[in-house]
Design a protein around this motif. Structure first.
Motif, PDB file in Angstrom:
ATOM      1  N   LEU B  26     -49.206 -13.015  45.837  1.00 39.38           N
ATOM      2  CA  LEU B  26     -50.517 -13.296  46.422  1.00 39.38           C
ATOM      3  C   LEU B  26     -50.707 -14.793  46.599  1.00 39.38           C
ATOM      4  O   LEU B  26     -51.244 -15.254  47.609  1.00 39.38           O
ATOM      5  CB  LEU B  26     -51.624 -12.703  45.542  1.00 39.38           C
ATOM      6  N   ILE B  29     -48.927 -15.763  49.612  1.00 42.35           N
ATOM      7  CA  ILE B  29     -49.666 -15.371  50.820  1.00 42.35           C
ATOM      8  C   ILE B  29     -50.786 -16.370  51.092  1.00 42.35           C
ATOM      9  O   ILE B  29     -51.077 -16.708  52.244  1.00 42.35           O
ATOM     10  CB  ILE B  29     -50.197 -13.933  50.661  1.00 42.35           C
ATOM     11  N   ILE B  30     -51.403 -16.899  50.018  1.00 50.08           N
ATOM     12  CA  ILE B  30     -52.456 -17.904  50.199  1.00 50.08           C
ATOM     13  C   ILE B  30     -51.859 -19.181  50.804  1.00 50.08           C
ATOM     14  O   ILE B  30     -52.453 -19.807  51.690  1.00 50.08           O
ATOM     15  CB  ILE B  30     -53.167 -18.172  48.856  1.00 50.08           C
ATOM     16  N   SER B  33     -51.553 -18.561  54.331  1.00 50.88           N
ATOM     17  CA  SER B  33     -52.840 -18.537  55.037  1.00 50.88           C
ATOM     18  C   SER B  33     -53.249 -19.946  55.445  1.00 50.88           C
ATOM     19  O   SER B  33     -53.856 -20.133  56.505  1.00 50.88           O
ATOM     20  CB  SER B  33     -53.909 -17.876  54.174  1.00 50.88           C
ATOM     21  N   ALA B  34     -52.886 -20.953  54.624  1.00 52.19           N
ATOM     22  CA  ALA B  34     -53.207 -22.336  54.997  1.00 52.19           C
ATOM     23  C   ALA B  34     -52.452 -22.712  56.266  1.00 52.19           C
ATOM     24  O   ALA B  34     -53.004 -23.361  57.167  1.00 52.19           O
ATOM     25  CB  ALA B  34     -52.855 -23.279  53.855  1.00 52.19           C
ATOM     26  N   PHE B  36     -51.347 -20.575  58.511  1.00 49.17           N
ATOM     27  CA  PHE B  36     -51.925 -19.790  59.611  1.00 49.17           C
ATOM     28  C   PHE B  36     -53.166 -20.485  60.157  1.00 49.17           C
ATOM     29  O   PHE B  36     -53.365 -20.556  61.374  1.00 49.17           O
ATOM     30  CB  PHE B  36     -52.291 -18.378  59.130  1.00 49.17           C
ATOM     31  N   ALA B  37     -54.000 -20.996  59.235  1.00 50.69           N
ATOM     32  CA  ALA B  37     -55.206 -21.701  59.672  1.00 50.69           C
ATOM     33  C   ALA B  37     -54.815 -22.938  60.478  1.00 50.69           C
ATOM     34  O   ALA B  37     -55.407 -23.219  61.526  1.00 50.69           O
ATOM     35  CB  ALA B  37     -56.048 -22.091  58.461  1.00 50.69           C
ATOM     36  N   ALA B  40     -53.755 -21.842  63.881  1.00 50.35           N
ATOM     37  CA  ALA B  40     -54.893 -21.409  64.700  1.00 50.35           C
ATOM     38  C   ALA B  40     -55.647 -22.615  65.244  1.00 50.35           C
ATOM     39  O   ALA B  40     -56.088 -22.622  66.390  1.00 50.35           O
ATOM     40  CB  ALA B  40     -55.823 -20.523  63.870  1.00 50.35           C
ATOM     41  N   ALA B 185     -48.449 -10.360  60.501  1.00 50.52           N
ATOM     42  CA  ALA B 185     -49.491 -11.312  60.893  1.00 50.52           C
ATOM     43  C   ALA B 185     -48.939 -12.339  61.874  1.00 50.52           C
ATOM     44  O   ALA B 185     -49.577 -12.688  62.868  1.00 50.52           O
ATOM     45  CB  ALA B 185     -50.054 -12.002  59.655  1.00 50.52           C
TER      46      ALA B 185
END
Lengths: 122, 196
Positions: B26, B29-30, B33-34, B36-37, B40, B185
């Motif tokens: 997890l 995954i965090i 996510s950084a 991914f941000a 984006a 993702a």
């Protein structure tokens, strides 16, 4: 598969993490959802402005399939802690993604273009 | 049935190890996510260079997806096999996991090499820096996973299917499935949305 709680000591016995059929079912669902994602992105089956949302829904569905069929994040007794940890992880991920996009979007909107900056120097 | 926790005593090691490794996954995954941000945010910042729409081929991404998905599947089957002590099936499934993972990795490296050869390397624009960091980090995870897999095959052959080897195999399978989740993702956000 874990038996119900009435079997005392079941937790210390050998517990299987899945069977051939759970993995095969998971593979089937994942392939279907992947194919659906490609179809949605490459055709005009969906209303065009809604395609991004459709792709996001399919991706989340596929992640759910992976979690349940491959990672066995379920509702059985020994999985409670795993589910709680997953919930916490999802909150953090959502904060990072939504927060970053929100903040950067505002910064972007407030930023001067190079032309405007040149104007201010005069 | 957590009300029985006091009756049956502490959870078996297998459950505890799985839980600890799940927390590591997890946190991984965090980390993703950084990135991914970042991707984006930088997606449209092409600095006059090529955009996602011009660069990405869905065909390549589709083959990569299928390879990784089947790799995840055979990895799951390998765990089923070792729990039933079917060693031959285990080795076959684990070898397939490695081969499919290697196919994925070679396709990805091929794509990277193609992009760099076309002058669309990570230094070209903010968009491409974010792309190479995000997809490259996933590729690095796959590379580490493949090395780990070789190590585990050697250890299983040497030690046999004893408890602690089985726990390590279980951790590896969790890692491998989590990488597949991240790829879902990635495929959606980078390739499917980008190529439109």
């Amino acid at each position: 598969m874990a038996e119900n709680g009435a079997v005392v000591g079941a937790a210390s016995e050998h517990t299987s993490s899945g069977s051939f059929w759970t993995y095969t079912a998971g593979l089937g669902f994942a392939l279907l959802l992947t194919a659906a994602s490609f179809v949605v992105s490459q055709t005009d089956l969906l209303w065009q402005p809604g395609v991004a949302a459709g792709l996001a829904v399919l991706a989340v569905a596929q992640m759910g399939v992976h979690l349940v069929f491959f990672l066995h994040i379920g509702t059985d007794a020994e999985g409670t802690n795993n589910v709680l940890a997953l919930g916490f992880g999802v909150i953090i991920v959502a904060l990072i993604l939504a927060g970053s996009l929100w903040i950067m979007d505002h910064l972007n909107a407030n930023m001067l273009t190079p032309a405007q900056m040149m104007e201010m120097q005069h | 049935m957590s009300v029985y926790a006091g009756v049956v005593g502490p959870a078996p090691t297998r459950i505890i190890v799985g839980y600890g490794f799940w927390i590591f996954l997890l946190s991984d995954i965090i980390l993703f996510s950084a990135l991914f941000a970042t991707y984006a945010v930088l997606q449209g910042q092409t600095a006059g260079g090529p955009s996602a729409h011009q660069l990405f081929e869905l065909r390549n991404a589709g083959i990569e997806t299928v390879a990784l998905l089947f790799s995840s599947y055979t990895c799951g089957l390998a765990i089923v096999a070792i729990e039933r002590r079917r060693m031959r099936a285990f080795y076959v499934c684990f070898a397939l996991t490695f081969i499919l993972g290697a196919v994925f990795l070679s396709l990805e490296l091929n794509e990277f090499a193609g992009l760099i050869a076309r002058g669309a390397g990570p230094a070209r624009s903010g968009f491409l820096s974010a792309f190479f960091s995000l997809v490259g980090l996933h590729g690095a995870h796959v590379t580490i996973g493949l090395l780990w897999l070789i190590f585990l095959i050697a250890q299983t052959a040497y030690r046999g299917p004893v408890d602690y080897v089985c726990r390590r195999l279980l951790c590896f399978s969790l890692f491998w499935h989590a990488l597949d989740i991240i790829w879902v993702a990635l495929l959606t956000m980078v390739y499917l949305m980008g190529a439109r």
